[in-house]
Write a protein that holds these residues in place. Structure first.
Motif, PDB file in Angstrom:
ATOM      1  N   LEU A   1       2.808 -21.315 -15.872  1.00  0.00           N
ATOM      2  CA  LEU A   1       3.059 -22.769 -16.385  1.00  0.00           C
ATOM      3  C   LEU A   1       4.541 -23.064 -16.565  1.00  0.00           C
ATOM      4  O   LEU A   1       5.106 -24.019 -16.269  1.00  0.00           O
ATOM      5  CB  LEU A   1       2.325 -22.683 -18.032  1.00  0.00           C
ATOM      6  N   LEU A   2       5.295 -22.222 -16.761  1.00  0.00           N
ATOM      7  CA  LEU A   2       6.809 -22.323 -17.104  1.00  0.00           C
ATOM      8  C   LEU A   2       7.519 -22.466 -15.687  1.00  0.00           C
ATOM      9  O   LEU A   2       8.287 -23.541 -15.511  1.00  0.00           O
ATOM     10  CB  LEU A   2       7.531 -20.981 -18.018  1.00  0.00           C
ATOM     11  N   ALA A   3       6.824 -21.735 -14.672  1.00  0.00           N
ATOM     12  CA  ALA A   3       7.301 -21.756 -13.245  1.00  0.00           C
ATOM     13  C   ALA A   3       7.011 -23.103 -12.737  1.00  0.00           C
ATOM     14  O   ALA A   3       7.875 -23.898 -12.251  1.00  0.00           O
ATOM     15  CB  ALA A   3       6.799 -20.695 -12.369  1.00  0.00           C
ATOM     16  N   SER A   4       5.852 -23.663 -12.880  1.00  0.00           N
ATOM     17  CA  SER A   4       5.566 -25.095 -12.407  1.00  0.00           C
ATOM     18  C   SER A   4       6.247 -26.012 -12.886  1.00  0.00           C
ATOM     19  O   SER A   4       6.918 -27.051 -12.486  1.00  0.00           O
ATOM     20  CB  SER A   4       4.002 -25.215 -12.491  1.00  0.00           C
ATOM     21  N   ALA A   5       6.344 -26.152 -14.355  1.00  0.00           N
ATOM     22  CA  ALA A   5       7.282 -27.199 -14.946  1.00  0.00           C
ATOM     23  C   ALA A   5       8.663 -26.881 -14.836  1.00  0.00           C
ATOM     24  O   ALA A   5       9.188 -28.278 -14.479  1.00  0.00           O
ATOM     25  CB  ALA A   5       7.273 -26.695 -16.616  1.00  0.00           C
ATOM     26  N   LEU A   6       9.293 -25.937 -14.406  1.00  0.00           N
ATOM     27  CA  LEU A   6      10.544 -25.727 -14.429  1.00  0.00           C
ATOM     28  C   LEU A   6      10.874 -26.449 -12.932  1.00  0.00           C
ATOM     29  O   LEU A   6      11.889 -27.020 -12.679  1.00  0.00           O
ATOM     30  CB  LEU A   6      11.209 -24.195 -14.486  1.00  0.00           C
ATOM     31  N   ASP A   7      10.160 -25.865 -11.867  1.00  0.00           N
ATOM     32  CA  ASP A   7      10.146 -26.701 -10.585  1.00  0.00           C
ATOM     33  C   ASP A   7      10.036 -27.957 -10.505  1.00  0.00           C
ATOM     34  O   ASP A   7      10.925 -28.625  -9.902  1.00  0.00           O
ATOM     35  CB  ASP A   7       9.026 -25.770  -9.824  1.00  0.00           C
ATOM     36  N   TRP A   8       9.360 -28.475 -11.160  1.00  0.00           N
ATOM     37  CA  TRP A   8       9.094 -29.989 -11.357  1.00  0.00           C
ATOM     38  C   TRP A   8      10.248 -30.707 -12.280  1.00  0.00           C
ATOM     39  O   TRP A   8      10.854 -31.629 -11.437  1.00  0.00           O
ATOM     40  CB  TRP A   8       7.613 -30.131 -12.260  1.00  0.00           C
ATOM     41  N   LEU A   9      10.796 -30.177 -13.002  1.00  0.00           N
ATOM     42  CA  LEU A   9      11.958 -30.325 -13.772  1.00  0.00           C
ATOM     43  C   LEU A   9      13.404 -30.286 -12.892  1.00  0.00           C
ATOM     44  O   LEU A   9      13.977 -31.558 -12.858  1.00  0.00           O
ATOM     45  CB  LEU A   9      12.301 -29.811 -14.969  1.00  0.00           C
ATOM     46  N   LYS A  10      13.255 -29.253 -12.127  1.00  0.00           N
ATOM     47  CA  LYS A  10      14.574 -29.087 -11.275  1.00  0.00           C
ATOM     48  C   LYS A  10      14.535 -30.036 -10.301  1.00  0.00           C
ATOM     49  O   LYS A  10      15.736 -30.571  -9.769  1.00  0.00           O
ATOM     50  CB  LYS A  10      14.425 -27.862 -10.587  1.00  0.00           C
ATOM     51  N   ARG A  11      13.594 -30.653  -9.603  1.00  0.00           N
ATOM     52  CA  ARG A  11      13.567 -31.729  -8.612  1.00  0.00           C
ATOM     53  C   ARG A  11      13.956 -32.984  -9.413  1.00  0.00           C
ATOM     54  O   ARG A  11      14.273 -34.035  -8.527  1.00  0.00           O
ATOM     55  CB  ARG A  11      11.885 -31.838  -8.049  1.00  0.00           C
ATOM     56  N   ARG A  12      13.975 -33.128 -10.387  1.00  0.00           N
ATOM     57  CA  ARG A  12      14.251 -34.463 -11.048  1.00  0.00           C
ATOM     58  C   ARG A  12      15.859 -34.865 -11.346  1.00  0.00           C
ATOM     59  O   ARG A  12      16.320 -35.636 -11.804  1.00  0.00           O
ATOM     60  CB  ARG A  12      13.348 -34.911 -12.284  1.00  0.00           C
ATOM     61  N   GLU A  13      16.534 -33.557 -11.293  1.00  0.00           N
ATOM     62  CA  GLU A  13      17.968 -33.613 -11.463  1.00  0.00           C
ATOM     63  C   GLU A  13      18.365 -34.194 -12.963  1.00  0.00           C
ATOM     64  O   GLU A  13      18.976 -35.121 -13.026  1.00  0.00           O
ATOM     65  CB  GLU A  13      18.731 -34.192 -10.595  1.00  0.00           C
ATOM     66  N   LEU A  14      17.801 -33.788 -13.937  1.00  0.00           N
ATOM     67  CA  LEU A  14      17.798 -34.133 -15.265  1.00  0.00           C
ATOM     68  C   LEU A  14      19.028 -33.362 -16.206  1.00  0.00           C
ATOM     69  O   LEU A  14      19.410 -32.433 -15.870  1.00  0.00           O
ATOM     70  CB  LEU A  14      16.495 -33.769 -16.077  1.00  0.00           C
ATOM     71  N   GLU A  15      19.180 -33.916 -17.186  1.00  0.00           N
ATOM     72  CA  GLU A  15      20.169 -33.519 -18.202  1.00  0.00           C
ATOM     73  C   GLU A  15      19.686 -33.157 -19.451  1.00  0.00           C
ATOM     74  O   GLU A  15      19.959 -32.019 -20.112  1.00  0.00           O
ATOM     75  CB  GLU A  15      21.436 -34.403 -18.475  1.00  0.00           C
ATOM     76  N   VAL A  16      18.605 -34.015 -20.008  1.00  0.00           N
ATOM     77  CA  VAL A  16      18.187 -33.808 -21.361  1.00  0.00           C
ATOM     78  C   VAL A  16      16.869 -33.722 -21.328  1.00  0.00           C
ATOM     79  O   VAL A  16      16.126 -34.551 -20.737  1.00  0.00           O
ATOM     80  CB  VAL A  16      18.869 -34.831 -22.194  1.00  0.00           C
ATOM     81  N   VAL A  17      16.016 -32.923 -22.020  1.00  0.00           N
ATOM     82  CA  VAL A  17      14.707 -32.616 -22.213  1.00  0.00           C
ATOM     83  C   VAL A  17      14.439 -32.461 -23.753  1.00  0.00           C
ATOM     84  O   VAL A  17      15.387 -31.850 -24.589  1.00  0.00           O
ATOM     85  CB  VAL A  17      13.964 -31.814 -21.353  1.00  0.00           C
ATOM     86  N   ALA A  18      13.380 -32.819 -24.246  1.00  0.00           N
ATOM     87  CA  ALA A  18      12.979 -32.742 -25.304  1.00  0.00           C
ATOM     88  C   ALA A  18      11.528 -31.555 -25.337  1.00  0.00           C
ATOM     89  O   ALA A  18      10.898 -32.127 -24.354  1.00  0.00           O
ATOM     90  CB  ALA A  18      12.560 -33.864 -26.333  1.00  0.00           C
ATOM     91  N   ALA A  19      11.718 -30.794 -26.140  1.00  0.00           N
ATOM     92  CA  ALA A  19      10.563 -29.735 -25.983  1.00  0.00           C
ATOM     93  C   ALA A  19      10.161 -29.287 -27.349  1.00  0.00           C
ATOM     94  O   ALA A  19      10.254 -30.246 -28.259  1.00  0.00           O
ATOM     95  CB  ALA A  19      11.010 -28.657 -25.213  1.00  0.00           C
TER      96      ALA A  19
END
Length: 179
Positions: free
Chosen positions: A19-37
Motif C-alpha cells: 500500500l505504501l509503495a503504491s501511494a508513494l509512487d503515485w504521490l512522487k509523480r505529482r511533484e507535491l510539497e504538502v500532504v495531509a495524512a
C-alpha cells in the motif's frame, strides 16, 4: 473492522508495504510539497505512513482531534514529535496550525473503514473528517486508504459526505474514482 483485527501480522505487514509503495509512487509523480495524512493505529492500514511521506521529502500535516469541531493540524517532524491523545490516537505535539491548514495540502490521505466505487467513505462515525474536508483546497486529491476487502461496490452515503477522488489498496494500488 473484524477482518482487520483478524489479519495475521505477516499479511498485515506485506499489505502495508504494498500500500505504501503504491501511494508513494503515485504521490512522487505529482511533484507535491504538502500532504495531509494520519497516524495509523492498531490494525489500520498504512503503518509508518507519516514517516514514509516525510522521508520522501514531503511536508506532512497530521490531524488533531477536537471533539465536535473540524480537525486541527500540526506538522509531523518525526516519531518523537507524536504524543498520545484521545481515542487511543497519536497526534503531533508541535504548533497548532488551525483547521484551515488542511487547505495547504495538495493531497489528503484519509483513513476509512470502507470506500465504495463511487467514492463514498465509511469512517468511524464521529464526523471529524466530514467537518474538515470541506475546508480543503477544492483541487486537492482525496486519497482514501483501505485494505483490499474494504474497497467495495456500494456503501450508503449521505448528501453531506465528501467523496474520495481516489483510493489506494495493497493489491490494486491507486484507483481513480468517478467523482
Amino acid at each position: 473492522m473484524r477482518q482487520r483485527d483478524e489479519l495475521d501480522e505477516p499479511t498485515r505487514q506485506a499489505d502495508d508495504r504494498a500500500l505504501l509503495a503504491s501511494a508513494l509512487d503515485w504521490l512522487k509523480r505529482r511533484e507535491l510539497e504538502v500532504v495531509a495524512a494520519y497516524v495509523p493505529v492498531g490494525p489500520e492500514p498504512g503503518a509508518d505512513l507519516p514517516a514514509v511521506l516525510r522521508e520522501a521529502g514531503l511536508r506532512v500535516l497530521l490531524p488533531i482531534v477536537r471533539r465536535g469541531q473540524p480537525l486541527d493540524w500540526a506538522e509531523y517532524t518525526g516519531p518523537d514529535s507524536l504524543e498520545p491523545a484521545t481515542f487511543g490516537l497519536l497526534e503531533p505535539a508541535g504548533e497548532r496550525l488551525g483547521a484551515e491548514a488542511i487547505a495547504r495540502a495538495e493531497v489528503i490521505l484519509v483513513p476509512a473503514l470502507g470506500i465504495d466505487h463511487q467514492g463514498v467513505r465509511l469512517g468511524r462515525g464521529a464526523g471529524h473528517y466530514d467537518r474538515s474536508l470541506p475546508l480543503r483546497d477544492p483541487a486537492a486529491e482525496l486519497l482514501g486508504v483501505v485494505r483490499d476487502s474494504e474497497f467495495v461496490p456500494s456503501l450508503p452515503g449521505e448528501d453531506h459526505d465528501v467523496r474520495m477522488t481516489s483510493v489506494v489498496t495493497p493489491s490494486r494500488g491507486v484507483v481513480r474514482l468517478p467523482v
